[in-house]
Design a protein around this motif. Structure first.
Motif, PDB file in Angstrom:
ATOM      1  N   SER A   4     -28.165  -7.452  -1.193  1.00 51.37           N
ATOM      2  CA  SER A   4     -28.940  -7.626   0.043  1.00 51.37           C
ATOM      3  C   SER A   4     -29.491  -6.269   0.453  1.00 51.37           C
ATOM      4  O   SER A   4     -29.169  -5.245  -0.156  1.00 51.37           O
ATOM      5  CB  SER A   4     -28.078  -8.226   1.162  1.00 51.37           C
TER       6      SER A   4
ATOM      7  N   ALA B 268     -25.854  -5.603  -5.383  1.00 51.40           N
ATOM      8  CA  ALA B 268     -24.756  -6.555  -5.549  1.00 51.40           C
ATOM      9  C   ALA B 268     -23.479  -5.804  -5.913  1.00 51.40           C
ATOM     10  O   ALA B 268     -23.515  -4.682  -6.426  1.00 51.40           O
ATOM     11  CB  ALA B 268     -25.095  -7.565  -6.638  1.00 51.40           C
TER      12      ALA B 268
ATOM     13  N   PRO C  65     -23.193 -10.855  -3.244  1.00 52.26           N
ATOM     14  CA  PRO C  65     -24.606 -10.828  -3.631  1.00 52.26           C
ATOM     15  C   PRO C  65     -25.282  -9.559  -3.158  1.00 52.26           C
ATOM     16  O   PRO C  65     -24.796  -8.876  -2.239  1.00 52.26           O
ATOM     17  CB  PRO C  65     -25.175 -12.057  -2.914  1.00 52.26           C
TER      18      PRO C  65
ATOM     19  N   GLU D 128     -24.075 -16.417   3.825  1.00 52.33           N
ATOM     20  CA  GLU D 128     -25.156 -17.264   3.346  1.00 52.33           C
ATOM     21  C   GLU D 128     -24.926 -17.714   1.912  1.00 52.33           C
ATOM     22  O   GLU D 128     -25.132 -18.895   1.581  1.00 52.33           O
ATOM     23  CB  GLU D 128     -26.489 -16.529   3.471  1.00 52.33           C
ATOM     24  N   TYR D 129     -24.481 -16.803   1.042  1.00 50.16           N
ATOM     25  CA  TYR D 129     -24.350 -17.147  -0.372  1.00 50.16           C
ATOM     26  C   TYR D 129     -23.121 -18.003  -0.646  1.00 50.16           C
ATOM     27  O   TYR D 129     -23.185 -18.980  -1.400  1.00 50.16           O
ATOM     28  CB  TYR D 129     -24.290 -15.868  -1.215  1.00 50.16           C
TER      29      TYR D 129
ATOM     30  N   ASP E 157     -28.890 -11.193 -10.532  1.00 52.30           N
ATOM     31  CA  ASP E 157     -27.967 -11.464  -9.437  1.00 52.30           C
ATOM     32  C   ASP E 157     -28.740 -11.781  -8.157  1.00 52.30           C
ATOM     33  O   ASP E 157     -29.824 -11.244  -7.926  1.00 52.30           O
ATOM     34  CB  ASP E 157     -27.046 -10.255  -9.202  1.00 52.30           C
ATOM     35  N   PRO E 158     -28.185 -12.635  -7.301  1.00 53.22           N
ATOM     36  CA  PRO E 158     -28.895 -13.004  -6.070  1.00 53.22           C
ATOM     37  C   PRO E 158     -29.126 -11.798  -5.168  1.00 53.22           C
ATOM     38  O   PRO E 158     -28.292 -10.885  -5.102  1.00 53.22           O
ATOM     39  CB  PRO E 158     -27.959 -14.015  -5.413  1.00 53.22           C
ATOM     40  N   PHE E 159     -30.253 -11.820  -4.474  1.00 52.96           N
ATOM     41  CA  PHE E 159     -30.606 -10.740  -3.550  1.00 52.96           C
ATOM     42  C   PHE E 159     -31.233 -11.340  -2.296  1.00 52.96           C
ATOM     43  O   PHE E 159     -32.121 -12.189  -2.381  1.00 52.96           O
ATOM     44  CB  PHE E 159     -31.583  -9.757  -4.196  1.00 52.96           C
ATOM     45  N   PHE E 160     -30.755 -10.884  -1.126  1.00 52.42           N
ATOM     46  CA  PHE E 160     -31.274 -11.338   0.154  1.00 52.42           C
ATOM     47  C   PHE E 160     -32.025 -10.191   0.822  1.00 52.42           C
ATOM     48  O   PHE E 160     -31.425  -9.177   1.179  1.00 52.42           O
ATOM     49  CB  PHE E 160     -30.136 -11.820   1.054  1.00 52.42           C
TER      50      PHE E 160
ATOM     51  N   ASP F 249     -33.802  -3.016  -9.611  1.00 54.27           N
ATOM     52  CA  ASP F 249     -33.208  -4.168 -10.283  1.00 54.27           C
ATOM     53  C   ASP F 249     -32.636  -3.832 -11.653  1.00 54.27           C
ATOM     54  O   ASP F 249     -31.759  -4.549 -12.152  1.00 54.27           O
ATOM     55  CB  ASP F 249     -34.248  -5.276 -10.443  1.00 54.27           C
TER      56      ASP F 249
ATOM     57  N   ALA G  65     -25.007 -11.661   4.128  1.00 54.06           N
ATOM     58  CA  ALA G  65     -25.275 -12.132   2.772  1.00 54.06           C
ATOM     59  C   ALA G  65     -24.094 -12.934   2.223  1.00 54.06           C
ATOM     60  O   ALA G  65     -24.279 -13.963   1.553  1.00 54.06           O
ATOM     61  CB  ALA G  65     -25.598 -10.952   1.869  1.00 54.06           C
TER      62      ALA G  65
ATOM     63  N   ARG H 201     -29.305  -3.445  -7.609  1.00 53.16           N
ATOM     64  CA  ARG H 201     -29.749  -4.585  -6.816  1.00 53.16           C
ATOM     65  C   ARG H 201     -28.872  -4.756  -5.582  1.00 53.16           C
ATOM     66  O   ARG H 201     -28.996  -5.721  -4.828  1.00 53.16           O
ATOM     67  CB  ARG H 201     -29.742  -5.834  -7.690  1.00 53.16           C
TER      68      ARG H 201
END
Length: 468
Positions: free
Chosen positions: A217, A191, A215, A270-271, A148-151, A160, A267, A189
Motif C-alpha cells: 500500500s 508488501a 499487502p 481491506e485485503y 502482490d496486491p497493492f492499495f 514493482d 490495507a 511494492r
C-alpha cells in the motif's frame, strides 16, 4: 563468483577473510579450527567509531552486528558482521562486497551464520561456517513480488521490480529455523513477504514456501527541515519490520501503523477482511514456519503515535517494545517507552507505558524465567515537540519489568559522553551480554562537521543483573 538462488551454488572455502575488509578498529585474529567454538570466559568488546546494534548466540558462538553511523545524506546502513573470539575482546569479521549492505543475520545451532545483504533493489543470502568461511552466496529473486496486491491510497513511491522499498534498503530480517532460515522482507511494492529457505549439504538454500504477510500500500516519505542524523531511525521506522521465532517454530512479524505515513491497518483490513478499529499502533502477524500458514494477526492499539523497535519471542508468546508519544509537551519530554505482550495464540495481552526520565525508548527485551523481563534502550533525551530533532544528551536505559510489562525498577546503567544507548541483549552461559554505544550524536551534532556523527560501541557482560 555468485550463482543464482535457484541454481546449485558452488561451495566456497577461505581460510581467513582479508584484514583489508575489516572496517572496525579491533584486531583480526585467525579463526579457531572447525567444530565447537571454545568457551568465552568474559566479554568486554570495545568498537571505536562504530555502534553495536545486535548480538545473538548459539552455544559458545557469539555473533555481533557493528554499524558505522551515517548522516541522512549518505547511503546506509554501513554494517559489519563479526564473530567474537574466545578472548571476548576481538572479532573475526565478514564485510559485504562493494555496493552491498549487511542488514541482518541469524545464528544456527551448528554455529553457521546466515546473513542477508541488500542494495537499493536487490537481495542476496550468504551462509558462513563457524570459522567465517563462505559456504554459499546466492542472489535472492522473487518473481512473484510484482504481482502482490497493492492499495494506492495516497500515491507515494514504489518500485514493482525491487525487493527493497524505494525509500530505504534496511527492510529485510532473518530468523533461524534450526538449520533452515526464515526471511522476511518489505518489497519495493511495499508488501511484506515471508519465506522459508532450506539448506542442502553444501549450505546452499532452496525455497520451501512463500507467504504474503501484508499487502502493499502507499508509503510516504518523512523528512526534516534541518539536521544531519536520524537518531532512532524515526524517519524510516514506518518501513521497517521486526521478526522473531519462538521455540515451537511460530514466526512473529511486527510492523508499525504510522498515521499519514503508511496504511498498514487500512490495507490489512481491506485485503484480509479483518476490520481494525485502532488508528495508531502495531500489527503482529504469526506464521507457521513448517508450511507458511498465516496463523492470525494481533493489533496493539497504542492510542497515540508510536514506533516499534523490537519483537522477541517468550515462553508464553511475544513481547514488543518501542516508544509512544504520550503527550506533546513544550519541554520535549513527551515520548515514553512501551512494552506490549501477545499470547502464543495471538491473544492481546497487557500494554504498558514505561516512563523513566523525560524521553524514553526501548530497543530490545529478554524474558526471565520468573516471567519478568529485562528491557533496554535510552532515556533522558528530549525531542522537538513539533519536529524530529533529538538531543545529543541521553543516558542508557536498563529496566526490570513485571510480567505485564510495567516498570519494576530502573537498574541505572551508567553511560558515558554525549548520546548513550543500550541496543541489544543476549544470553551466554548463564550470563547476560549487553551491547550499545556511548559518545553518539544527536540530530544536529554533525551539521557543521560530519566527523561528529560517530559513536563508540561496546559489548560487555552486565554485572549483578537478574537471571530469574
Amino acid at each position: 563468483m555468485m550463482k543464482s538462488f535457484v541454481s546449485t551454488v558452488r561451495v566456497y572455502r577461505t581460510s581467513t577473510i582479508l584484514s583489508a575488509l575489516f572496517c572496525s578498529t579491533v584486531a583480526l585474529l585467525v579463526a579457531c579450527g572447525a567444530g565447537v567454538a571454545p568457551p568465552i570466559n568474559s566479554v568486554d568488546l570495545a568498537v571505536v567509531g562504530q555502534t553495536v546494534t545486535k548480538v545473538r548466540t548459539a552455544g559458545n558462538e557469539v555473533v555481533v552486528l557493528e554499524q558505522r553511523l551515517n548522516s541522512i545524506f549518505e547511503n546506509g546502513p554501513q554494517r559489519t558482521l563479526a564473530t567474537l573470539q574466545s578472548d571476548g575482546r576481538t572479532v573475526h569479521p565478514y564485510t559485504p562486497p562493494q555496493g552491498w549492505s549487511v542488514v541482518d543475520f541469524a545464528v544456527h545451532p551448528s554455529g553457521d551464520v546466515s546473513a542477508i545483504l541488500t542494495t537499493a533493489t536487490d537481495v542476496r543470502i550468504v551462509r558462513l561456517d563457524p570459522n567465517g568461511s563462505v559456504r554459499s552466496d546466492q542472489v535472492f529473486p522473487d518473481p512473484s513480488s510484482p504481482a502482490d496486491p497493492f492499495f494506492n491510497y495516497a500515491g507515494g513511491i514504489k518500485n514493482d521490480n525491487a525487493l527493497q522499498p524505494a525509500l530505504m534498503h534496511d527492510a529485510a530480517r532473518l530468523a533461524p529455523l534450526g538449520e533452515s532460515l526464515a526471511v522476511v522482507m518489505r518489497t519495493g511494492r511495499n508488501a511484506i513477504v515471508a519465506y522459508r529457505l532450506d539448506p542442502d549439504a553444501s549450505g546452499a538454500y532452496r525455497l520451501a514456501w512463500r507467504t504474503l504477510v501484508e499487502p502493499g500500500s502507499s508509503i510516504l516519505g518523512e523528512g526534516i527541515t534541518s539536521g544531519s542524523f536520524d537518531v532512532f531511525g524515526q524517519l524510516e521506522n514506518h518501513l521497517r519490520i521486526y521478526v522473531d521465532v519462538d521455540a515451537s517454530g511460530t514466526l512473529a512479524i511486527g510492523v508499525d501503523n504510522a498515521q499519514q505515513l503508511n496504511f498498514t491497518f487500512r490495507a490489512h483490513a481491506e485485503y484480509f477482511n479483518e476490520p481494525i478499529a485502532a488508528s495508531a499502533g502495531v500489527l503482529l502477524t504469526r506464521v507457521a514456519s513448517a508450511d507458511g500458514r498465516r496463523l492470525g494477526s494481533t493489533v496493539i492499539d497504542t492510542h497515540n503515535r508510536a514506533e516499534l523497535h523490537g519483537v522477541r519471542a517468550t515462553p508464553s508468546g511475544f513481547v514488543l517494545v518501542g516508544r509512544v508519544l504520550s503527550e506533546v509537551r513544550v519541554d520535549g519530554s513527551g515520548w515514553d517507552a512501551f512494552a506490549a505482550l501477545v499470547g502464543r495464540d495471538g491473544t492481546p495481552g497487557p500494554y504498558s507505558v514505561v516512563d523513566v526520565d523525560r524521553g524514553d525508548v526501548l530497543f530490545d527485551v529478554a524474558a526471565l524465567p520468573s516471567g519478568r523481563y529485562l528491557a533496554l534502550g535510552t532515556t533522558g533525551y528530549i525531542q522537538n515537540p513539533s519536529g524530529a530533532t533529538i538531543s545529543e544528551a541521553a543516558q542508557p536505559l536498563l529496566v526490570l519489568l513485571n510480567a505485564n510489562g510495567s516498570l519494576v525498577q530502573n537498574l541505572r546503567y551508567i553511560g558515558g559522553a554525549r548520546h548513550n544507548q543500550l541496543t541489544t541483549i543476549a544470553p551466554l552461559n548463564g550470563r547476560w551480554m549487553l551491547g550499545g554505544m556511548i559518545n553518539g550524536p544527536g540530530t544536529h551534532s554533525g551539521d557543521a562537521d560530519r566527523e561528529l556523527i560517530v559513536a563508540d560501541g561496546f559489548l560487555r557482560e552486565g554485572s549483578n543483573l537478574p537471571t530469574e
